[in-house]
Design a protein around this motif. Structure first.
Motif, PDB file in Angstrom:
ATOM      1  N   GLU A 192      31.535   8.678  14.973  1.00  0.00           N
ATOM      2  CA  GLU A 192      32.889   8.179  15.199  1.00  0.00           C
ATOM      3  C   GLU A 192      33.784   9.335  15.647  1.00  0.00           C
ATOM      4  O   GLU A 192      33.704  10.445  15.112  1.00  0.00           O
ATOM      5  N   PHE A 193      34.621   9.067  16.643  1.00  0.00           N
ATOM      6  CA  PHE A 193      35.569  10.064  17.128  1.00  0.00           C
ATOM      7  C   PHE A 193      36.828   9.343  17.573  1.00  0.00           C
ATOM      8  O   PHE A 193      36.770   8.466  18.438  1.00  0.00           O
ATOM      9  N   TYR A 194      37.936   9.689  16.988  1.00  0.00           N
ATOM     10  CA  TYR A 194      39.227   9.079  17.317  1.00  0.00           C
ATOM     11  C   TYR A 194      39.158   7.556  17.247  1.00  0.00           C
ATOM     12  O   TYR A 194      39.738   6.835  18.058  1.00  0.00           O
ATOM     13  N   GLY A 195      38.400   7.065  16.269  1.00  0.00           N
ATOM     14  CA  GLY A 195      38.263   5.636  16.075  1.00  0.00           C
ATOM     15  C   GLY A 195      37.263   4.960  16.985  1.00  0.00           C
ATOM     16  O   GLY A 195      37.112   3.733  16.942  1.00  0.00           O
ATOM     17  N   LEU A 196      36.560   5.740  17.811  1.00  0.00           N
ATOM     18  CA  LEU A 196      35.576   5.197  18.740  1.00  0.00           C
ATOM     19  C   LEU A 196      34.174   5.561  18.281  1.00  0.00           C
ATOM     20  O   LEU A 196      33.935   6.678  17.833  1.00  0.00           O
ATOM     21  N   ARG A 197      33.237   4.640  18.446  1.00  0.00           N
ATOM     22  CA  ARG A 197      31.843   4.923  18.123  1.00  0.00           C
ATOM     23  C   ARG A 197      31.146   5.409  19.388  1.00  0.00           C
ATOM     24  O   ARG A 197      31.052   4.681  20.378  1.00  0.00           O
ATOM     25  N   LEU A 198      30.649   6.640  19.333  1.00  0.00           N
ATOM     26  CA  LEU A 198      30.059   7.272  20.506  1.00  0.00           C
ATOM     27  C   LEU A 198      28.587   7.569  20.273  1.00  0.00           C
ATOM     28  O   LEU A 198      28.217   8.207  19.280  1.00  0.00           O
ATOM     29  N   ALA A 199      27.748   7.131  21.214  1.00  0.00           N
ATOM     30  CA  ALA A 199      26.337   7.462  21.162  1.00  0.00           C
ATOM     31  C   ALA A 199      26.147   8.942  21.465  1.00  0.00           C
ATOM     32  O   ALA A 199      26.864   9.524  22.280  1.00  0.00           O
ATOM     33  N   LEU A 200      25.162   9.545  20.798  1.00  0.00           N
ATOM     34  CA  LEU A 200      24.793  10.942  21.032  1.00  0.00           C
ATOM     35  C   LEU A 200      23.467  10.994  21.779  1.00  0.00           C
ATOM     36  O   LEU A 200      22.691  10.047  21.752  1.00  0.00           O
ATOM     37  N   SER A 201      23.205  12.114  22.420  1.00  0.00           N
ATOM     38  CA  SER A 201      21.903  12.337  23.041  1.00  0.00           C
ATOM     39  C   SER A 201      21.573  13.822  22.952  1.00  0.00           C
ATOM     40  O   SER A 201      22.387  14.630  22.498  1.00  0.00           O
ATOM     41  N   LYS A 202      20.386  14.175  23.383  1.00  0.00           N
ATOM     42  CA  LYS A 202      19.873  15.532  23.193  1.00  0.00           C
ATOM     43  C   LYS A 202      20.792  16.598  23.769  1.00  0.00           C
ATOM     44  O   LYS A 202      20.962  17.670  23.181  1.00  0.00           O
TER      45      LYS A 202
ATOM     46  N   THR B  29      42.225  17.163  17.705  1.00  0.00           N
ATOM     47  CA  THR B  29      43.463  17.912  17.956  1.00  0.00           C
ATOM     48  C   THR B  29      43.724  18.035  19.446  1.00  0.00           C
ATOM     49  O   THR B  29      44.881  18.001  19.895  1.00  0.00           O
ATOM     50  N   LEU B  30      42.662  18.185  20.229  1.00  0.00           N
ATOM     51  CA  LEU B  30      42.810  18.289  21.682  1.00  0.00           C
ATOM     52  C   LEU B  30      43.332  16.980  22.269  1.00  0.00           C
ATOM     53  O   LEU B  30      44.179  16.989  23.169  1.00  0.00           O
ATOM     54  N   VAL B  31      42.860  15.870  21.771  1.00  0.00           N
ATOM     55  CA  VAL B  31      43.368  14.572  22.210  1.00  0.00           C
ATOM     56  C   VAL B  31      44.848  14.448  21.858  1.00  0.00           C
ATOM     57  O   VAL B  31      45.671  14.030  22.690  1.00  0.00           O
TER      58      VAL B  31
END
Length: 293
Positions: free
Chosen positions: A86-96, A107-109
């Protein structure tokens, strides 16, 4: 195969055993990691653990939990095991080949959002260039918060670009997000209201002493900032003005001790520091630059 004479494990039992094993191994946040693993691989929730702690967990799910715990005990980060964060309320897939997005980068957002919203109010749109986009975390968080904005995510990794595009599709943002393979600005044309980046900023000699979760599982290319950790900032500063709209900003994540050095690099290229933001730990984490008057 599970012994039919043995009762299946309960949800509470799996949670307790997972917490104990991770804590005994000295893993920080053992309770949280155990809960995330058990919930994900058993298909349960925190509410289930409270309301139905004695519910049985099927053997296949219990086996998946066991495999995940072994991976965590071996040093693999919990979100790499889950395959998302989760990042900034969004679910983000990760990869290698993507850096795992972390709370400090939010903080950058925060640093960009007021400018992006003001630009939309003034001009009707806001074009964002995200250098080293990885999962697309920063760009997609900005698009989610500013519906009139568009973003181009740039990366040198095909794997990262594919992951960012997947995340954009999953979040319903694909119509406003595009991906481009480029070594920083090499294949970038046109101008943007915002240039944003969370670039590699770890000095090369320090990578070997990072936590094993970072050292062994985050892509080195996304960490290694060269001998002094500042190579990427020099690259960005050298060409940013050619790709920035009049009145635009460059916003960057930095290492907690790099503020003065990065500011000098950008001052040498005609930029003035507009704002500095600190993360939740109180460390200087994001810098915003504008072209000097």
């Amino acid at each position: 195969m599970q012994d039919p004479r043995r009762a299946p494990p309960t949800l509470a039992g799996l949670l307790a055993a997972g917490r104990r094993r991770l804590a005994e191994a000295g893993i920080e946040d053992a309770a949280l990691d155990a809960r995330l693993i058990v919930e994900h691989f058993s298909g349960t929730t925190r509410a289930d653990a409270i309301a139905r702690p004695d519910q049985p967990v099927p053997a296949t799910a219990a086996a998946a939990v066991e495999d995940a715990l072994k991976r965590r005990l071996a040093g693999e980060p919990v979100h790499r095991i889950l395959g998302f964060r989760e990042f900034y309320g969004l679910r983000l897939a990760l990869s290698k080949e993507t850096l795992e997005p972390r709370p400090d980068t939010e903080t950058l957002v925060d640093a960009v959002l007021p400018f992006a919203r003001a630009t939309v109010a003034r001009a009707g749109d806001c074009r964002i260039l995200d250098l080293g986009t990885g999962t697309g975390a920063v760009a997609l968080a900005l698009l989610s918060a500013v519906p009139q904005a568009t973003a181009t995510g740039v990366d040198i990794s095909d794997d990262a670009l594919a992951t960012a595009l997947r995340n954009a599709r999953d979040l319903g943002l694909a119509d406003r997000f595009s991906a481009r393979k480029s070594d920083w600005f090499a294949e970038i044309f046109g101008r943007y209201h915002v240039i944003v980046s969370n670039p590699p900023y770890i000095p090369a000699d320090d990578i070997g002493i990072l936590q094993r979760e970072v050292r062994d599982h985050d892509p080195v290319r996304a960490l290694d900032g060269g001998a002094d950790g500042l190579d990427a900032y020099r690259e960005i500063a050298a060409a940013a003005a050619m790709h920035l709209e009049i009145g635009g900003i460059v916003a960057l994540e930095i290492g907690s001790t790099q503020g003065a050095q990065v500011t000098r690099i950008f001052a040498g290229r005609g930029f003035a520091l507009s704002e500095s933001l600190r993360d939740l730990g109180g460390n200087e984490r994001a810098l915003v630059f504008r072209a000097a008057e």
